[in-house]
Design an enzyme around this catalytic site. Structure first.
Site, PDB file in Angstrom:
ATOM      1  N   CYS A  86       3.291   3.616  63.164  1.00  0.00           N
ATOM      2  CA  CYS A  86       3.351   3.238  61.751  1.00  0.00           C
ATOM      3  C   CYS A  86       2.835   1.796  61.560  1.00  0.00           C
ATOM      4  O   CYS A  86       1.643   1.564  61.650  1.00  0.00           O
ATOM      5  CB  CYS A  86       4.764   3.426  61.220  1.00  0.00           C
ATOM      6  SG  CYS A  86       4.876   3.418  59.410  1.00  0.00           S
ATOM      7  N   HIS A 195       6.645   8.863  63.330  1.00  0.00           N
ATOM      8  CA  HIS A 195       7.565   8.116  64.188  1.00  0.00           C
ATOM      9  C   HIS A 195       8.154   8.980  65.297  1.00  0.00           C
ATOM     10  O   HIS A 195       9.249   9.554  65.134  1.00  0.00           O
ATOM     11  CB  HIS A 195       8.708   7.562  63.345  1.00  0.00           C
ATOM     12  CG  HIS A 195       8.328   6.426  62.462  1.00  0.00           C
ATOM     13  ND1 HIS A 195       8.604   5.116  62.768  1.00  0.00           N
ATOM     14  CD2 HIS A 195       7.689   6.398  61.266  1.00  0.00           C
ATOM     15  CE1 HIS A 195       8.167   4.331  61.803  1.00  0.00           C
ATOM     16  NE2 HIS A 195       7.600   5.086  60.870  1.00  0.00           N
ATOM     17  N   GLU A 197       9.724   8.075  67.874  1.00  0.00           N
ATOM     18  CA  GLU A 197      10.998   7.536  68.361  1.00  0.00           C
ATOM     19  C   GLU A 197      12.185   8.085  67.581  1.00  0.00           C
ATOM     20  O   GLU A 197      13.347   7.965  68.022  1.00  0.00           O
ATOM     21  CB  GLU A 197      10.977   6.000  68.320  1.00  0.00           C
ATOM     22  CG  GLU A 197      11.188   5.365  66.974  1.00  0.00           C
ATOM     23  CD  GLU A 197       9.960   5.350  66.080  1.00  0.00           C
ATOM     24  OE1 GLU A 197       9.977   4.623  65.070  1.00  0.00           O
ATOM     25  OE2 GLU A 197       8.976   6.067  66.388  1.00  0.00           O
TER      26      GLU A 197
END
Length: 225
Positions: A86, A195, A197
């Site tokens: 991002c 994302h 994560e």
């Protein structure tokens, strides 16, 4: 044990999530501070999501000049695996480690959703544990995720197999060619807007598809030893 650095800029939001993802993958996370030019001997680097330096000027434009980025650029140019998520993708573009630029989402709204992606290539340090054509679901949240580049650059990315991820089931931000993520020619630098994560644990994510990003880099680094 493999050490993966996670950079914190003023305004980073997802650095702790990235550190958690590195831990879950079985590597050692190493926090890296924007004002230091030391990479602390890490084997790979993650530039996390957020709003570095408040997104003043342009997203990632000020972060590009932080001391740590001089070291990241040098290490990435020498082959160190580098992942920009991002805002981290925006920083990679501003640092010219990746071509193109990010602009406001086409509909001028912040987007937050579970996004379907297609893995277009496994020939990178961050996707070698995927299969080309694999479809995954990754959290997406951005207001300036509209990837744009010149026609010549877009042709180069397509011809060289440097488009890593593509949006499917709808383009959420207007990105050219439905591009969600790209890589450099060498395949060690990858940037994407979604994302991974946030897709590491069943409790907090819509899938576990983020795990393969980190297992990929571990697979690559362990094979290189």
């Amino acid at each position: 044990m493999v050490k993966i650095g996670v950079v914190t800029f003023p305004g980073s939001l997802d650095d702790h999530d990235a550190i958690r993802a590195v831990e879950l993958a079985g590597a050692t996370p190493v926090p890296l501070w924007h004002a230091s030019d030391s990479l602390e001997g890490v084997d790979a680097v993650v530039l996390p999501g957020g709003f570095s330096y408040g997104d003043y000027l342009r997203c990632g434009a000020i972060a590009r000049f932080s001391p740590v980025m001089s070291s990241v650029v040098e290490a990435a140019n020498q082959g160190m695996p580098t992942l920009g998520i991002c805002n981290g993708f925006q920083v990679l573009c501003e640092s010219h480690l990746l071509p193109g630029a990010m602009i406001r989402n086409e509909q001028r709204h912040f987007v937050c959703k579970d996004q379907r992606l297609r893995v277009e290539t496994k020939d990178t340090t961050w996707t070698c544990d995927f299969e080309a054509g694999e479809e995954i679901t990754i959290v997406l949240k951005n207001g300036e995720g509209n990837y744009q580049a010149s026609p010549e650059t877009l042709k180069m990315l397509e011809d060289n197999n440097q488009v890593v991820f593509r949006y499917i089931d709808g383009n959420p931000n207007g990105s050219s060619h439905d591009i969600a993520g790209i890589t450099n020619e060498r395949g060690n630098v990858v940037g994407l807007m979604p994302h991974p994560e946030h897709n590491m644990e069943e409790l907090t994510g819509p899938s576990l598809d983020g795990r393969k990003f980190f297992s990929s880099v571990l697979k690559f680094l362990e094979a290189r030893v």
